[in-house]
Design a protein around this motif. Structure first.
Motif, PDB file in Angstrom:
ATOM      1  N   MET A 274       0.832  -1.200   0.000  1.00 50.25           N
ATOM      2  CA  MET A 274       0.000   0.000   0.000  1.00 50.25           C
ATOM      3  C   MET A 274       0.869   1.253   0.000  1.00 50.25           C
ATOM      4  SD  MET A 274      -2.677  -1.308   2.920  1.00 50.25           S
ATOM      5  CE  MET A 274      -1.332  -2.085   3.838  1.00 50.25           C
ATOM      6  N   TYR A 275       0.431   2.261  -0.760  1.00 45.00           N
ATOM      7  CA  TYR A 275       1.134   3.541  -0.803  1.00 45.00           C
ATOM      8  C   TYR A 275       0.293   4.614  -0.119  1.00 45.00           C
ATOM      9  CZ  TYR A 275       4.468   1.626  -4.175  1.00 45.00           C
ATOM     10  OH  TYR A 275       5.441   0.873  -4.787  1.00 45.00           O
ATOM     11  N   PHE A 276       0.939   5.332   0.792  1.00 49.30           N
ATOM     12  CA  PHE A 276       0.309   6.472   1.453  1.00 49.30           C
ATOM     13  C   PHE A 276       1.198   7.703   1.282  1.00 49.30           C
ATOM     14  CE2 PHE A 276      -1.450   2.799   3.610  1.00 49.30           C
ATOM     15  CZ  PHE A 276      -2.785   3.145   3.789  1.00 49.30           C
ATOM     16  N   ILE A 277       0.576   8.880   1.381  1.00 55.12           N
ATOM     17  CA  ILE A 277       1.312  10.146   1.276  1.00 55.12           C
ATOM     18  C   ILE A 277       1.045  10.965   2.530  1.00 55.12           C
ATOM     19  CG2 ILE A 277       1.689  12.232  -0.084  1.00 55.12           C
ATOM     20  CD1 ILE A 277       0.510  10.803  -2.488  1.00 55.12           C
ATOM     21  N   LEU A 278       2.095  11.484   3.118  1.00 51.19           N
ATOM     22  CA  LEU A 278       1.997  12.354   4.289  1.00 51.19           C
ATOM     23  C   LEU A 278       2.306  13.790   3.884  1.00 51.19           C
ATOM     24  CD1 LEU A 278       3.941  10.141   6.863  1.00 51.19           C
ATOM     25  CD2 LEU A 278       1.457  10.265   6.522  1.00 51.19           C
ATOM     26  N   GLY A 279       1.622  14.736   4.548  1.00 55.66           N
ATOM     27  CA  GLY A 279       1.864  16.145   4.253  1.00 55.66           C
ATOM     28  C   GLY A 279       1.060  16.680   3.095  1.00 55.66           C
ATOM     29  N   LEU A 280      -0.051  16.040   2.784  1.00 53.45           N
ATOM     30  CA  LEU A 280      -0.905  16.480   1.679  1.00 53.45           C
ATOM     31  C   LEU A 280      -1.580  17.808   1.998  1.00 53.45           C
ATOM     32  CD1 LEU A 280      -2.480  13.008   0.949  1.00 53.45           C
ATOM     33  CD2 LEU A 280      -1.232  14.366  -0.756  1.00 53.45           C
ATOM     34  N   SER A 311       5.310   8.022   1.713  1.00 52.39           N
ATOM     35  CA  SER A 311       6.148   9.050   1.105  1.00 52.39           C
ATOM     36  C   SER A 311       5.677  10.418   1.570  1.00 52.39           C
ATOM     37  CB  SER A 311       6.101   8.960  -0.423  1.00 52.39           C
ATOM     38  OG  SER A 311       4.770   9.140  -0.889  1.00 52.39           O
ATOM     39  N   ILE A 312       6.527  11.402   1.417  1.00 56.87           N
ATOM     40  CA  ILE A 312       6.198  12.774   1.792  1.00 56.87           C
ATOM     41  C   ILE A 312       5.737  13.518   0.542  1.00 56.87           C
ATOM     42  CG2 ILE A 312       7.123  14.924   2.753  1.00 56.87           C
ATOM     43  CD1 ILE A 312       9.192  13.097   4.226  1.00 56.87           C
ATOM     44  N   PHE A 313       4.621  14.205   0.658  1.00 53.72           N
ATOM     45  CA  PHE A 313       4.056  14.910  -0.488  1.00 53.72           C
ATOM     46  C   PHE A 313       5.047  15.927  -1.041  1.00 53.72           C
ATOM     47  CE2 PHE A 313       1.767  18.814  -1.851  1.00 53.72           C
ATOM     48  CZ  PHE A 313       1.329  18.337  -3.077  1.00 53.72           C
ATOM     49  N   VAL A 314       5.347  15.787  -2.343  1.00 49.01           N
ATOM     50  CA  VAL A 314       6.208  16.725  -3.057  1.00 49.01           C
ATOM     51  C   VAL A 314       5.387  17.348  -4.175  1.00 49.01           C
ATOM     52  CG1 VAL A 314       8.277  16.997  -4.476  1.00 49.01           C
ATOM     53  CG2 VAL A 314       8.294  15.410  -2.531  1.00 49.01           C
ATOM     54  N   PRO A 315       5.042  18.639  -4.064  1.00 42.10           N
ATOM     55  CA  PRO A 315       4.242  19.268  -5.113  1.00 42.10           C
ATOM     56  C   PRO A 315       4.997  19.328  -6.441  1.00 42.10           C
ATOM     57  CG  PRO A 315       4.813  20.847  -3.368  1.00 42.10           C
ATOM     58  CD  PRO A 315       5.385  19.550  -2.969  1.00 42.10           C
ATOM     59  N   ASP A 348       7.693   1.426   5.480  1.00 39.52           N
ATOM     60  CA  ASP A 348       8.860   2.134   4.958  1.00 39.52           C
ATOM     61  C   ASP A 348       8.499   3.610   4.857  1.00 39.52           C
ATOM     62  OD1 ASP A 348      11.494   2.362   3.700  1.00 39.52           O
ATOM     63  OD2 ASP A 348      10.368   2.777   1.873  1.00 39.52           O
ATOM     64  N   PHE A 349       9.359   4.477   5.408  1.00 44.85           N
ATOM     65  CA  PHE A 349       9.081   5.908   5.434  1.00 44.85           C
ATOM     66  C   PHE A 349      10.117   6.666   4.609  1.00 44.85           C
ATOM     67  CE2 PHE A 349       7.064   4.249   9.194  1.00 44.85           C
ATOM     68  CZ  PHE A 349       5.872   4.951   9.283  1.00 44.85           C
ATOM     69  N   ALA A 355      12.779  14.360   0.346  1.00 42.35           N
ATOM     70  CA  ALA A 355      11.663  15.119  -0.214  1.00 42.35           C
ATOM     71  C   ALA A 355      12.095  16.534  -0.572  1.00 42.35           C
ATOM     72  CB  ALA A 355      10.500  15.153   0.777  1.00 42.35           C
ATOM     73  N   VAL A 356      12.906  17.150   0.295  1.00 43.54           N
ATOM     74  CA  VAL A 356      13.418  18.496   0.021  1.00 43.54           C
ATOM     75  C   VAL A 356      14.244  18.489  -1.260  1.00 43.54           C
ATOM     76  CG1 VAL A 356      15.015  20.284   0.814  1.00 43.54           C
ATOM     77  CG2 VAL A 356      13.364  19.301   2.408  1.00 43.54           C
ATOM     78  N   LYS A 357      15.124  17.520  -1.387  1.00 38.16           N
ATOM     79  CA  LYS A 357      15.976  17.422  -2.569  1.00 38.16           C
ATOM     80  C   LYS A 357      15.141  17.240  -3.828  1.00 38.16           C
ATOM     81  CE  LYS A 357      19.896  14.755  -4.375  1.00 38.16           C
ATOM     82  NZ  LYS A 357      20.819  13.604  -4.120  1.00 38.16           N
ATOM     83  N   GLN A 358      14.137  16.365  -3.747  1.00 36.65           N
ATOM     84  CA  GLN A 358      13.278  16.131  -4.901  1.00 36.65           C
ATOM     85  C   GLN A 358      12.549  17.400  -5.306  1.00 36.65           C
ATOM     86  OE1 GLN A 358       9.425  13.373  -6.173  1.00 36.65           O
ATOM     87  NE2 GLN A 358      10.611  12.841  -4.365  1.00 36.65           N
ATOM     88  N   LEU A 359      12.043  18.139  -4.324  1.00 36.38           N
ATOM     89  CA  LEU A 359      11.305  19.361  -4.627  1.00 36.38           C
ATOM     90  C   LEU A 359      12.216  20.427  -5.220  1.00 36.38           C
ATOM     91  CD1 LEU A 359       8.698  20.932  -4.619  1.00 36.38           C
ATOM     92  CD2 LEU A 359       9.103  21.549  -2.236  1.00 36.38           C
ATOM     93  N   LEU A 360      13.423  20.563  -4.693  1.00 38.79           N
ATOM     94  CA  LEU A 360      14.348  21.568  -5.218  1.00 38.79           C
ATOM     95  C   LEU A 360      14.645  21.331  -6.693  1.00 38.79           C
ATOM     96  CD1 LEU A 360      16.925  21.889  -2.289  1.00 38.79           C
ATOM     97  CD2 LEU A 360      15.095  23.481  -2.891  1.00 38.79           C
TER      98      LEU A 360
END
Length: 445
Positions: A274-280, A311-315, A348-349, A355-360
């Motif tokens: 299952m996939y979940f997103i935190l920080g939506l 995973s952490i939400f990355v806009p 798995d978290f 997430a910061v790196k991905q967003l940058l």
């Protein structure tokens, strides 16, 4: 690094192509060029000509612009024939006139896409000992009708398209007997001929679809896949509350999810991922508590192995949530304290730093790109650029160059979807050629 057939070193080729599907891999691209001894800056380099495409490039090419001669916005089947026609004369300036090209002289581009999926070339096979996926892969769908508001896969590849079964036959005829088949794409089991596709795949040991849409209507398809040896199913509830899913345009409920769990249990699937997103956007502490409740109920319905990835939400650019800020580290920490999972669930978290790196790199421009050689020397991104503006300042993000990429979806439609998210209003699934809401189908005429 040498060519497999020619033995030539990478720097001795006339053209070098990269596919980049994940933004943090921009750093790895530069690492490869450095290791090969290739001059990094396009303005100082004569050969080889560097060309890049892929999902990340189509979303935000500007981080790599200082280094690449041509950055391709869109799908390879449309673009590569136009590139090949320019091979003989090495006239790089000719790409300045291509709508899909970002070059040293041209900073804006428009996504192009394959309209006839019978011309698809999206199939591959990996049999090397160290390959990650030891299976044959066929891309069965492009984009996804659901249009979840956080999803780059859906929005930046619209409209939804299905691989014709005749082309599917062409692909699988190249694959050996008793190998494994992977079906790739968004919501592959929604393919209108999925049952026939499975039936025509008898020569394979197993058929593995990517993440599937939760629906009781696919029971017969799941039975067929189970008979073909499929033991693991991957789904994406994203969160634990129906109200937050409405904001995401995720049209499933907890009741439907739990009914689906019983179906998977009855079919004797062994593992559920299952996939979940935190920080939506709009997420509250009660939504985190709802995840716990949902997982507890799932464990009652499904008695096999349970795995949950958070995973952490990355806009992402070109989606309705493209200008949203990243959740703060403190707020994420507070939510994680709530998320005390049952011991029978393997979790798995994702890391906040990741997430910061991905967003940058999803939002960054040429300035960030030019810092990559320093990053490779061990310097932290935070010491090189003002990261707070890139991850928290929505007004600043609206001024960044990724907005110069025309994905084909109207900016007004994205803004409307963001407003509907705030009101928890759903948008119906995409039906190509039957509406003009997002604007992409206007290009088909």
């Amino acid at each position: 690094m040498e060519g497999l057939r020619t033995g030539l070193k990478l720097q001795d080729f006339d053209f070098v192509f990269f596919t980049v599907d994940y933004e943090p891999n921009y750093v790895n691209v530069i690492k490869i060029l450095q290791k090969a001894g290739i001059e990094l800056l396009a303005s100082k380099r004569t050969r080889p000509v560097l060309i890049a495409g892929g999902a990340a490039i189509s979303s935000n090419p500007y981080v790599l612009r200082p280094f690449f001669d041509v950055l391709c916005i869109g799908e390879a089947e449309v673009i590569i024939p136009e590139i090949v026609s320019n091979f003989k004369n090495f006239d790089i300036s000719s790409f300045d006139g291509k709508e899909w090209a970002i070059t040293q002289n041209k900073r804006s581009g428009k996504r192009v896409y394959l309209r006839d999926m019978s011309l698809s070339e999206a199939a591959s096979a990996f049999y090397f000992p160290n390959s990650t996926f030891k299976m044959n892969l066929v891309e069965l769908t492009r984009s996804c009708p659901s249009r979840c508001r956080f999803c780059l896969l859906s929005y930046n590849t619209l409209p939804p398209r299905w691989l014709p079964i005749s082309r599917f036959n062409d692909f699988i005829s190249m694959f050996p007997e008793n190998s494994n088949l992977g079906l790739v794409g968004g919501s592959v089991l929604e393919h209108p001929e999925i049952e026939e596709i499975i039936k025509r795949s008898e020569k394979f040991n197993t058929i593995n679809p990517s993440s599937i849409k939760i629906s009781l209507e696919i029971e017969h398809i799941l039975e067929l896949l189970r008979k073909k040896g499929l033991e693991s199913i991957t789904i994406a509830p994203e969160t634990g509350s129906d109200s937050l899913r409405k904001k995401l345009n995720k049209r499933i409920t907890n009741e439907q999810i739990l009914s689906f769990m019983k179906l998977l249990h009855d079919l004797k699937f062994k593992t559920l991922k299952m996939y979940f997103i935190l920080g939506l956007p709009g997420e509250k502490s009660e939504d985190i508590e709802a995840i716990l409740w949902l997982l507890s109920e799932i464990s009652k319905k499904f008695k096999g192995n349970l795995e949950a990835t958070f995973s952490i939400f990355v806009p992402k650019p070109h989606t309705p949530f493209q200008y949203e800020p990243l959740i703060s580290k403190k707020e994420l920490h507070n939510k994680l304290k709530i998320l005390k999972l049952p011991k029978n669930i393997r979790a798995d978290f994702g890391s906040y730093r990741g997430a910061v790196k991905q967003l940058l790199f999803s939002r960054g421009d040429e300035e960030l790109g030019l810092k990559i050689p320093e990053i490779l020397k061990g310097k932290k991104i935070e010491s090189l650029i003002d990261i707070d503006r890139l991850i928290y300042d929505s007004n600043y993000v609206k001024s960044l160059p990724f907005n110069l990429v025309d994905s084909g979806v109207r900016a007004g439609f994205l803004e409307l979807e963001r407003e509907k998210a705030e009101k928890a209003l759903n948008t119906s699934p995409c039906k190509p050629n039957l509406c003009n809401l997002c604007g992409i189908c206007n290009q088909l005429t």
